[in-house]
Design a protein around this motif. Structure first.
Motif, PDB file in Angstrom:
ATOM      1  N   VAL A 197      69.993  54.509  51.842  1.00  0.00           N
ATOM      2  CA  VAL A 197      69.356  55.499  52.710  1.00  0.00           C
ATOM      3  C   VAL A 197      67.846  55.435  52.512  1.00  0.00           C
ATOM      4  CG1 VAL A 197      69.179  57.961  53.253  1.00  0.00           C
ATOM      5  CG2 VAL A 197      71.396  56.971  52.654  1.00  0.00           C
ATOM      6  N   THR A 198      67.111  55.289  53.614  1.00  0.00           N
ATOM      7  CA  THR A 198      65.658  55.121  53.529  1.00  0.00           C
ATOM      8  C   THR A 198      64.877  56.387  53.879  1.00  0.00           C
ATOM      9  OG1 THR A 198      65.598  54.294  55.801  1.00  0.00           O
ATOM     10  CG2 THR A 198      65.758  52.662  54.027  1.00  0.00           C
ATOM     11  N   THR A 199      65.483  57.318  54.584  1.00  0.00           N
ATOM     12  CA  THR A 199      64.764  58.522  54.972  1.00  0.00           C
ATOM     13  C   THR A 199      64.667  59.491  53.797  1.00  0.00           C
ATOM     14  OG1 THR A 199      64.685  60.383  56.509  1.00  0.00           O
ATOM     15  CG2 THR A 199      66.852  59.565  55.943  1.00  0.00           C
ATOM     16  N   LYS A 200      63.489  60.044  53.606  1.00  0.00           N
ATOM     17  CA  LYS A 200      63.266  60.943  52.473  1.00  0.00           C
ATOM     18  C   LYS A 200      64.058  62.247  52.599  1.00  0.00           C
ATOM     19  CE  LYS A 200      59.113  59.031  50.791  1.00  0.00           C
ATOM     20  NZ  LYS A 200      59.396  58.270  49.633  1.00  0.00           N
ATOM     21  N   MET A 201      64.405  62.620  53.826  1.00  0.00           N
ATOM     22  CA  MET A 201      65.148  63.861  54.051  1.00  0.00           C
ATOM     23  C   MET A 201      66.639  63.697  53.813  1.00  0.00           C
ATOM     24  SD  MET A 201      63.229  65.298  57.455  1.00  0.00           S
ATOM     25  CE  MET A 201      63.763  63.917  58.420  1.00  0.00           C
ATOM     26  N   GLY A 202      67.123  62.478  53.601  1.00  0.00           N
ATOM     27  CA  GLY A 202      68.546  62.241  53.457  1.00  0.00           C
ATOM     28  C   GLY A 202      69.172  61.972  54.819  1.00  0.00           C
ATOM     29  N   LEU A 203      70.477  61.761  54.833  1.00  0.00           N
ATOM     30  CA  LEU A 203      71.148  61.339  56.056  1.00  0.00           C
ATOM     31  C   LEU A 203      72.515  62.012  56.174  1.00  0.00           C
ATOM     32  CD1 LEU A 203      71.153  59.381  58.492  1.00  0.00           C
ATOM     33  CD2 LEU A 203      72.049  57.634  56.950  1.00  0.00           C
ATOM     34  N   SER A 204      72.800  62.541  57.354  1.00  0.00           N
ATOM     35  CA  SER A 204      74.096  63.172  57.621  1.00  0.00           C
ATOM     36  C   SER A 204      75.150  62.108  57.902  1.00  0.00           C
ATOM     37  CB  SER A 204      74.003  64.112  58.828  1.00  0.00           C
ATOM     38  OG  SER A 204      73.153  65.190  58.536  1.00  0.00           O
ATOM     39  N   GLU A 205      76.338  62.308  57.329  1.00  0.00           N
ATOM     40  CA  GLU A 205      77.486  61.464  57.634  1.00  0.00           C
ATOM     41  C   GLU A 205      78.262  62.170  58.739  1.00  0.00           C
ATOM     42  OE1 GLU A 205      79.323  59.475  53.916  1.00  0.00           O
ATOM     43  OE2 GLU A 205      78.650  61.466  53.272  1.00  0.00           O
ATOM     44  N   ARG A 206      78.577  61.426  59.797  1.00  0.00           N
ATOM     45  CA  ARG A 206      79.212  62.010  60.971  1.00  0.00           C
ATOM     46  C   ARG A 206      80.664  61.574  61.115  1.00  0.00           C
ATOM     47  NH1 ARG A 206      75.723  65.659  63.738  1.00  0.00           N
ATOM     48  NH2 ARG A 206      73.612  65.061  63.168  1.00  0.00           N
ATOM     49  N   GLN A 207      81.446  62.405  61.825  1.00  0.00           N
ATOM     50  CA  GLN A 207      82.849  62.096  62.072  1.00  0.00           C
ATOM     51  C   GLN A 207      82.976  60.919  63.035  1.00  0.00           C
ATOM     52  OE1 GLN A 207      85.138  65.358  63.605  1.00  0.00           O
ATOM     53  NE2 GLN A 207      87.061  64.243  63.508  1.00  0.00           N
ATOM     54  N   TYR A 208      82.087  60.842  64.020  1.00  0.00           N
ATOM     55  CA  TYR A 208      82.051  59.765  65.004  1.00  0.00           C
ATOM     56  C   TYR A 208      80.629  59.210  65.064  1.00  0.00           C
ATOM     57  CZ  TYR A 208      86.399  61.967  66.447  1.00  0.00           C
ATOM     58  OH  TYR A 208      87.658  62.500  66.456  1.00  0.00           O
ATOM     59  N   PRO A 209      80.416  58.038  65.641  1.00  0.00           N
ATOM     60  CA  PRO A 209      79.062  57.470  65.707  1.00  0.00           C
ATOM     61  C   PRO A 209      78.228  58.105  66.820  1.00  0.00           C
ATOM     62  CG  PRO A 209      80.635  55.922  66.639  1.00  0.00           C
ATOM     63  CD  PRO A 209      81.428  57.064  66.088  1.00  0.00           C
ATOM     64  N   SER A 210      77.877  59.367  66.619  1.00  0.00           N
ATOM     65  CA  SER A 210      77.097  60.111  67.596  1.00  0.00           C
ATOM     66  C   SER A 210      76.457  61.305  66.910  1.00  0.00           C
ATOM     67  CB  SER A 210      78.012  60.598  68.726  1.00  0.00           C
ATOM     68  OG  SER A 210      77.348  61.540  69.535  1.00  0.00           O
ATOM     69  N   THR A 211      75.279  61.696  67.362  1.00  0.00           N
ATOM     70  CA  THR A 211      74.636  62.886  66.796  1.00  0.00           C
ATOM     71  C   THR A 211      75.333  64.160  67.260  1.00  0.00           C
ATOM     72  OG1 THR A 211      73.050  62.904  68.627  1.00  0.00           O
ATOM     73  CG2 THR A 211      72.378  61.786  66.588  1.00  0.00           C
ATOM     74  N   ASP A 212      76.203  64.052  68.265  1.00  0.00           N
ATOM     75  CA  ASP A 212      76.982  65.203  68.728  1.00  0.00           C
ATOM     76  C   ASP A 212      78.218  65.448  67.852  1.00  0.00           C
ATOM     77  OD1 ASP A 212      75.220  65.555  70.847  1.00  0.00           O
ATOM     78  OD2 ASP A 212      76.413  64.304  72.202  1.00  0.00           O
ATOM     79  N   ALA A 213      78.607  64.471  67.044  1.00  0.00           N
ATOM     80  CA  ALA A 213      79.798  64.590  66.195  1.00  0.00           C
ATOM     81  C   ALA A 213      79.508  65.514  65.021  1.00  0.00           C
ATOM     82  CB  ALA A 213      80.224  63.218  65.688  1.00  0.00           C
ATOM     83  N   SER A 214      80.564  66.121  64.505  1.00  0.00           N
ATOM     84  CA  SER A 214      80.398  67.053  63.391  1.00  0.00           C
ATOM     85  C   SER A 214      79.974  66.324  62.117  1.00  0.00           C
ATOM     86  CB  SER A 214      81.691  67.841  63.155  1.00  0.00           C
ATOM     87  OG  SER A 214      82.736  66.958  62.837  1.00  0.00           O
ATOM     88  N   VAL A 215      79.208  67.017  61.293  1.00  0.00           N
ATOM     89  CA  VAL A 215      78.719  66.477  60.025  1.00  0.00           C
ATOM     90  C   VAL A 215      79.832  66.599  58.991  1.00  0.00           C
ATOM     91  CG1 VAL A 215      77.008  66.743  58.198  1.00  0.00           C
ATOM     92  CG2 VAL A 215      76.337  67.055  60.583  1.00  0.00           C
ATOM     93  N   LYS A 216      80.155  65.496  58.334  1.00  0.00           N
ATOM     94  CA  LYS A 216      81.230  65.462  57.340  1.00  0.00           C
ATOM     95  C   LYS A 216      80.710  65.274  55.916  1.00  0.00           C
ATOM     96  CE  LYS A 216      84.666  66.027  60.026  1.00  0.00           C
ATOM     97  NZ  LYS A 216      85.462  67.222  59.921  1.00  0.00           N
ATOM     98  N   GLY A 217      79.438  64.989  55.763  1.00  0.00           N
ATOM     99  CA  GLY A 217      78.868  64.797  54.440  1.00  0.00           C
ATOM    100  C   GLY A 217      77.375  64.553  54.553  1.00  0.00           C
ATOM    101  N   PHE A 218      76.764  64.327  53.403  1.00  0.00           N
ATOM    102  CA  PHE A 218      75.319  64.121  53.355  1.00  0.00           C
ATOM    103  C   PHE A 218      74.999  63.094  52.280  1.00  0.00           C
ATOM    104  CE2 PHE A 218      71.011  65.180  51.956  1.00  0.00           C
ATOM    105  CZ  PHE A 218      70.349  65.209  53.176  1.00  0.00           C
TER     106      PHE A 218
END
Length: 142
Positions: free
Chosen positions: A51-72
């Motif tokens: 992960v390169t972003t300093k803010m961290g990265l959301s893990e999603r249920q599907y490959p879309s920003t509309d999908a629910s967040v399943k982890g971080f």
């Protein structure tokens, strides 16, 4: 010593020498077969992302920003990458990675530096893609 006797003695010596040579060659072949091959490539390392972003990265249920967040995933976290798909662009990058290790979540490639070659999901066996019968990968591939 007659010529015939000389040739007979010499023939026996040659036969004995040839037998010893044959034995040595056979023994050498057996020993070399027992040692591991030096030129054989080792198992290839599984590709992973950092992960390169300093803010961290959301893990999603599907490959879309509309999908629910399943982890971080925190900054500099490492995660195994199973495969990739091209879907919704994030910051101009349309690639999303399916994470491994039983996670079965998706992360945007925009914020990940990957090592190794990550195959497209259509080229990966479905059993490897869907840990624990995860339907997210099946849905993304179509």
């Amino acid at each position: 010593m007659s010529t015939t006797e000389f040739l007979a003695v010499r023939g026996r010596k040659l036969a004995a020498g040839a037998g010893a040579l044959t034995t040595a060659v056979a023994l050498g072949a057996t020993l070399s077969a027992m040692t591991p091959a030096q030129a054989a490539p080792g198992p290839t390392a599984k590709p992973y992302g950092v992960v390169t972003t300093k803010m961290g990265l959301s893990e999603r249920q599907y490959p879309s920003t509309d999908a629910s967040v399943k982890g971080f995933l925190r900054h500099r976290a490492q995660v195994n990458l199973v495969c990739k798909v091209r879907t919704q662009p994030v910051g101009g990058n349309t690639v999303w990675y399916l994470t491994g290790e039983g996670r079965g979540t998706w992360i945007a490639a925009k914020y990940v530096t990957n090592t190794g070659s990550v195959k497209y999901c259509k080229d990966v066996q479905r059993g490897r893609m869907m840990p624990h019968n995860n339907n997210a990968a099946k849905h993304a591939v179509g």
